[in-house]
Design a protein around this motif. Structure first.
Motif, PDB file in Angstrom:
ATOM      1  N   VAL A 198     -40.131  54.082   8.158  1.00  0.00           N
ATOM      2  CA  VAL A 198     -41.363  54.727   7.701  1.00  0.00           C
ATOM      3  C   VAL A 198     -42.502  54.253   8.587  1.00  0.00           C
ATOM      4  O   VAL A 198     -42.543  53.082   8.967  1.00  0.00           O
ATOM      5  CB  VAL A 198     -41.627  54.315   6.224  1.00  0.00           C
ATOM      6  CG1 VAL A 198     -43.072  54.521   5.840  1.00  0.00           C
ATOM      7  CG2 VAL A 198     -40.705  55.056   5.272  1.00  0.00           C
ATOM      8  N   LYS A 199     -43.434  55.158   8.950  1.00  0.00           N
ATOM      9  CA  LYS A 199     -44.678  54.735   9.610  1.00  0.00           C
ATOM     10  C   LYS A 199     -45.816  55.175   8.711  1.00  0.00           C
ATOM     11  O   LYS A 199     -45.954  56.371   8.440  1.00  0.00           O
ATOM     12  CB  LYS A 199     -44.809  55.341  11.003  1.00  0.00           C
ATOM     13  CG  LYS A 199     -46.075  54.883  11.718  1.00  0.00           C
ATOM     14  CD  LYS A 199     -46.028  55.233  13.187  1.00  0.00           C
ATOM     15  CE  LYS A 199     -47.245  54.759  13.934  1.00  0.00           C
ATOM     16  NZ  LYS A 199     -48.433  55.575  13.673  1.00  0.00           N
ATOM     17  N   MET A 200     -46.583  54.228   8.228  1.00  0.00           N
ATOM     18  CA  MET A 200     -47.545  54.541   7.165  1.00  0.00           C
ATOM     19  C   MET A 200     -48.936  53.965   7.419  1.00  0.00           C
ATOM     20  O   MET A 200     -49.094  52.947   8.091  1.00  0.00           O
ATOM     21  CB  MET A 200     -47.026  53.950   5.852  1.00  0.00           C
ATOM     22  CG  MET A 200     -46.839  52.441   5.922  1.00  0.00           C
ATOM     23  SD  MET A 200     -45.776  51.784   4.622  1.00  0.00           S
ATOM     24  CE  MET A 200     -46.854  51.934   3.225  1.00  0.00           C
ATOM     25  N   ALA A 243     -46.155  45.424  12.528  1.00  0.00           N
ATOM     26  CA  ALA A 243     -47.619  45.517  12.465  1.00  0.00           C
ATOM     27  C   ALA A 243     -48.127  46.519  13.499  1.00  0.00           C
ATOM     28  O   ALA A 243     -47.607  46.577  14.616  1.00  0.00           O
ATOM     29  CB  ALA A 243     -48.224  44.145  12.738  1.00  0.00           C
ATOM     30  N   ASN A 244     -49.147  47.276  13.123  1.00  0.00           N
ATOM     31  CA  ASN A 244     -49.740  48.256  14.047  1.00  0.00           C
ATOM     32  C   ASN A 244     -51.238  48.407  13.778  1.00  0.00           C
ATOM     33  O   ASN A 244     -51.679  48.352  12.649  1.00  0.00           O
ATOM     34  CB  ASN A 244     -49.016  49.609  13.884  1.00  0.00           C
ATOM     35  CG  ASN A 244     -49.664  50.735  14.685  1.00  0.00           C
ATOM     36  OD1 ASN A 244     -50.055  51.752  14.132  1.00  0.00           O
ATOM     37  ND2 ASN A 244     -49.796  50.558  15.993  1.00  0.00           N
ATOM     38  N   GLY A 245     -51.981  48.603  14.884  1.00  0.00           N
ATOM     39  CA  GLY A 245     -53.415  48.856  14.799  1.00  0.00           C
ATOM     40  C   GLY A 245     -54.212  47.824  15.570  1.00  0.00           C
ATOM     41  O   GLY A 245     -54.249  46.646  15.191  1.00  0.00           O
ATOM     42  N   ASP A 246     -54.787  48.252  16.714  1.00  0.00           N
ATOM     43  CA  ASP A 246     -55.676  47.400  17.521  1.00  0.00           C
ATOM     44  C   ASP A 246     -54.973  46.193  18.146  1.00  0.00           C
ATOM     45  O   ASP A 246     -55.619  45.177  18.419  1.00  0.00           O
ATOM     46  CB  ASP A 246     -56.873  46.890  16.689  1.00  0.00           C
ATOM     47  CG  ASP A 246     -57.785  48.016  16.212  1.00  0.00           C
ATOM     48  OD1 ASP A 246     -57.709  49.120  16.799  1.00  0.00           O
ATOM     49  OD2 ASP A 246     -58.552  47.802  15.264  1.00  0.00           O
ATOM     50  N   ILE A 247     -53.671  46.270  18.361  1.00  0.00           N
ATOM     51  CA  ILE A 247     -52.953  45.152  18.985  1.00  0.00           C
ATOM     52  C   ILE A 247     -52.981  45.360  20.503  1.00  0.00           C
ATOM     53  O   ILE A 247     -52.570  46.421  20.992  1.00  0.00           O
ATOM     54  CB  ILE A 247     -51.498  45.064  18.463  1.00  0.00           C
ATOM     55  CG1 ILE A 247     -51.514  44.853  16.944  1.00  0.00           C
ATOM     56  CG2 ILE A 247     -50.743  43.922  19.166  1.00  0.00           C
ATOM     57  CD1 ILE A 247     -50.168  45.026  16.279  1.00  0.00           C
ATOM     58  N   GLY A 295     -50.049  51.286  20.629  1.00  0.00           N
ATOM     59  CA  GLY A 295     -50.282  52.678  20.994  1.00  0.00           C
ATOM     60  C   GLY A 295     -51.229  52.807  22.167  1.00  0.00           C
ATOM     61  O   GLY A 295     -50.831  52.796  23.334  1.00  0.00           O
ATOM     62  N   ARG A 296     -52.540  52.877  21.870  1.00  0.00           N
ATOM     63  CA  ARG A 296     -53.519  53.215  22.914  1.00  0.00           C
ATOM     64  C   ARG A 296     -53.501  52.245  24.085  1.00  0.00           C
ATOM     65  O   ARG A 296     -53.653  52.662  25.231  1.00  0.00           O
ATOM     66  CB  ARG A 296     -54.917  53.301  22.280  1.00  0.00           C
ATOM     67  CG  ARG A 296     -55.071  54.528  21.371  1.00  0.00           C
ATOM     68  CD  ARG A 296     -56.229  54.376  20.437  1.00  0.00           C
ATOM     69  NE  ARG A 296     -56.059  53.214  19.591  1.00  0.00           N
ATOM     70  CZ  ARG A 296     -57.041  52.556  19.006  1.00  0.00           C
ATOM     71  NH1 ARG A 296     -58.277  52.951  19.181  1.00  0.00           N
ATOM     72  NH2 ARG A 296     -56.793  51.503  18.246  1.00  0.00           N
ATOM     73  N   GLU A 297     -53.274  50.979  23.820  1.00  0.00           N
ATOM     74  CA  GLU A 297     -53.298  50.001  24.914  1.00  0.00           C
ATOM     75  C   GLU A 297     -52.158  50.271  25.910  1.00  0.00           C
ATOM     76  O   GLU A 297     -52.291  49.995  27.102  1.00  0.00           O
ATOM     77  CB  GLU A 297     -53.208  48.583  24.337  1.00  0.00           C
ATOM     78  CG  GLU A 297     -53.646  47.494  25.289  1.00  0.00           C
ATOM     79  CD  GLU A 297     -55.090  47.598  25.771  1.00  0.00           C
ATOM     80  OE1 GLU A 297     -55.919  48.266  25.115  1.00  0.00           O
ATOM     81  OE2 GLU A 297     -55.379  47.015  26.830  1.00  0.00           O
TER      82      GLU A 297
HETATM   83  C1  LIG Z   1     -53.849  60.498  20.549  1.00  0.00           C
HETATM   84  C2  LIG Z   1     -53.074  59.903  19.411  1.00  0.00           C
HETATM   85  C3  LIG Z   1     -51.998  60.608  18.859  1.00  0.00           C
HETATM   86  C4  LIG Z   1     -51.266  60.072  17.794  1.00  0.00           C
HETATM   87  N1  LIG Z   1     -50.171  60.754  17.318  1.00  0.00           N
HETATM   88  C5  LIG Z   1     -49.403  60.175  16.338  1.00  0.00           C
HETATM   89  C6  LIG Z   1     -48.194  60.783  15.897  1.00  0.00           C
HETATM   90  O1  LIG Z   1     -47.767  61.869  16.349  1.00  0.00           O
HETATM   91  N2  LIG Z   1     -47.484  60.147  14.921  1.00  0.00           N
HETATM   92  C7  LIG Z   1     -47.903  58.946  14.379  1.00  0.00           C
HETATM   93  O2  LIG Z   1     -47.222  58.395  13.503  1.00  0.00           O
HETATM   94  N3  LIG Z   1     -49.032  58.351  14.800  1.00  0.00           N
HETATM   95  C8  LIG Z   1     -49.769  58.914  15.766  1.00  0.00           C
HETATM   96  N4  LIG Z   1     -50.878  58.263  16.232  1.00  0.00           N
HETATM   97  C9  LIG Z   1     -51.215  56.914  15.702  1.00  0.00           C
HETATM   98  C10 LIG Z   1     -50.569  55.825  16.576  1.00  0.00           C
HETATM   99  O3  LIG Z   1     -49.167  55.901  16.528  1.00  0.00           O
HETATM  100  C11 LIG Z   1     -50.992  54.407  16.107  1.00  0.00           C
HETATM  101  O4  LIG Z   1     -50.595  54.231  14.780  1.00  0.00           O
HETATM  102  C12 LIG Z   1     -52.498  54.196  16.229  1.00  0.00           C
HETATM  103  O5  LIG Z   1     -52.999  54.650  17.473  1.00  0.00           O
HETATM  104  C13 LIG Z   1     -52.881  52.707  16.049  1.00  0.00           C
HETATM  105  O6  LIG Z   1     -52.260  51.919  17.065  1.00  0.00           O
HETATM  106  P1  LIG Z   1     -53.084  51.398  18.358  1.00  0.00           P
HETATM  107  O7  LIG Z   1     -54.331  50.705  17.859  1.00  0.00           O
HETATM  108  O8  LIG Z   1     -52.153  50.432  19.030  1.00  0.00           O
HETATM  109  O9  LIG Z   1     -53.416  52.589  19.177  1.00  0.00           O
HETATM  110  C14 LIG Z   1     -51.632  58.798  17.271  1.00  0.00           C
HETATM  111  C15 LIG Z   1     -52.714  58.102  17.822  1.00  0.00           C
HETATM  112  C16 LIG Z   1     -53.433  58.630  18.885  1.00  0.00           C
HETATM  113  C17 LIG Z   1     -54.583  57.835  19.468  1.00  0.00           C
END
Ligand SMILES: Cc1cc2nc3c(=O)[nH]c(=O)nc-3n(C[C@H](O)[C@H](O)[C@H](O)COP(=O)(O)O)c2cc1C
Length: 256
Positions: A123-125, A183-187, A205-207
């Protein structure tokens, strides 16, 4: 883990994130897959042995069953991941994404169905639809009551944007459930990863779009450089006939 990101993490980008132990497809609609929509099936196509879980979005059991009955795993396939995080208003209106965090018995049925086909199910939540749901700890209720192989917790609720900091304080109680928590978010840095070592893993993600070498760097394994990664990405995009929107989005960020 490399996070799924719409319009960015296609198979080419996933392949060049060397060092990531797991990657995810962009979300694919369960209903579209069940109907045989070629666009949805292309999204979940795996081109090599890069470890990859297929991310599904939707909430109906019948189309999920129909899709799973048709699906044949490819090389690299590492199970299915259910999206309980997308905060898009249209997705929420349809009852998908972050709207599902509080629907424990529904999510349980979907996860159990995936597992009944013999596949790993994760699950991704987010933490709930809004602050109210977060305060009621709907996310903990879900983690406690759903039998997923692992839970990726993006530490924001559905009304928060990237301008709001991810709330890492929630991870401790999530880990206390005894479930596998990612864990996910701003890492972004090795220091961040060190701080979150009590979790089963981290998702970035973004990084990773700014620096696809981040996974190798975090592991102390810099065996290539950004120029090689760019060249490899371009070659794969050509070979796999990738839609130009992907390279357009990636080139805006990559290598900075
Ligand atoms: C452009 C973009 C598209 C995203 N698309 C999805 C997606 O298709 N499915 C999903 O579960 N999360 C999606 N996310 C969320 C990311 O998977 C992640 O949870 C979120 O960016 C936080 O992680 P980060 O701070 O490392 O970027 C997306 C995020 C961004 C910025």
């Amino acid at each position: 883990m490399l996070a799924p990101m719409e319009n960015m993490t296609d198979s080419c980008f996933r392949s060049v994130c060397h060092g990531a132990d797991m990657t995810f497809t962009e979300m694919a609609s369960i209903e579209a897959l069940a109907k045989g929509d070629p666009f949805a099936w292309e999204r979940i196509k795996l081109y090599d042995d890069t470890p990859c879980a297929i991310q599904l979005i939707g909430h109906k059991e019948k189309p999920l069953y129909d899709f799973l009955s048709k699906y044949k795993p490819e090389k690299g396939f590492c199970g299915f991941n259910l999206n309980l995080g997308c905060p898009d208003p249209e997705i929420i209106k349809a009852g998908h994404g972050v709207a599902l965090v509080k629907r424990i018995s529904k999510v349980k049925k979907l996860i159990d169905m995936i597992k009944s086909f013999g596949y790993e199910a994760s699950v991704k939540m987010r933490l709930g639809l809004n602050q109210f749901e977060k305060d009621r700890k709907v996310y903990l209720n879900l983690i406690n009551n759903v039998d997923a192989d692992y839970f990726i917790v993006h530490a924001r609720h559905g009304k928060e944007t990237y301008a709001d900091r991810a709330d890492w304080s929630v991870f401790t109680e999530c880990v206390k459930t005894g479930k596998n928590i990612i864990a996910n978010g701003d890492i972004k840095t090795k220091k961040d990863v060190e701080k979150l070592k009590y979790c089963k893993g981290v998702m970035i993600g973004r990084e990773a779009v700014f620096d696809p070498l981040i996974f190798l760097k975090l592991k102390g394994l810099e065996i290539t450089n950004i120029e090689n990664v760019k060249a490899e990405y371009e070659k794969l995009a050509q070979e796999r006939n990738a839609h130009p929107k992907y390279s357009k989005h990636i080139w805006k960020h990559i290598g900075f």
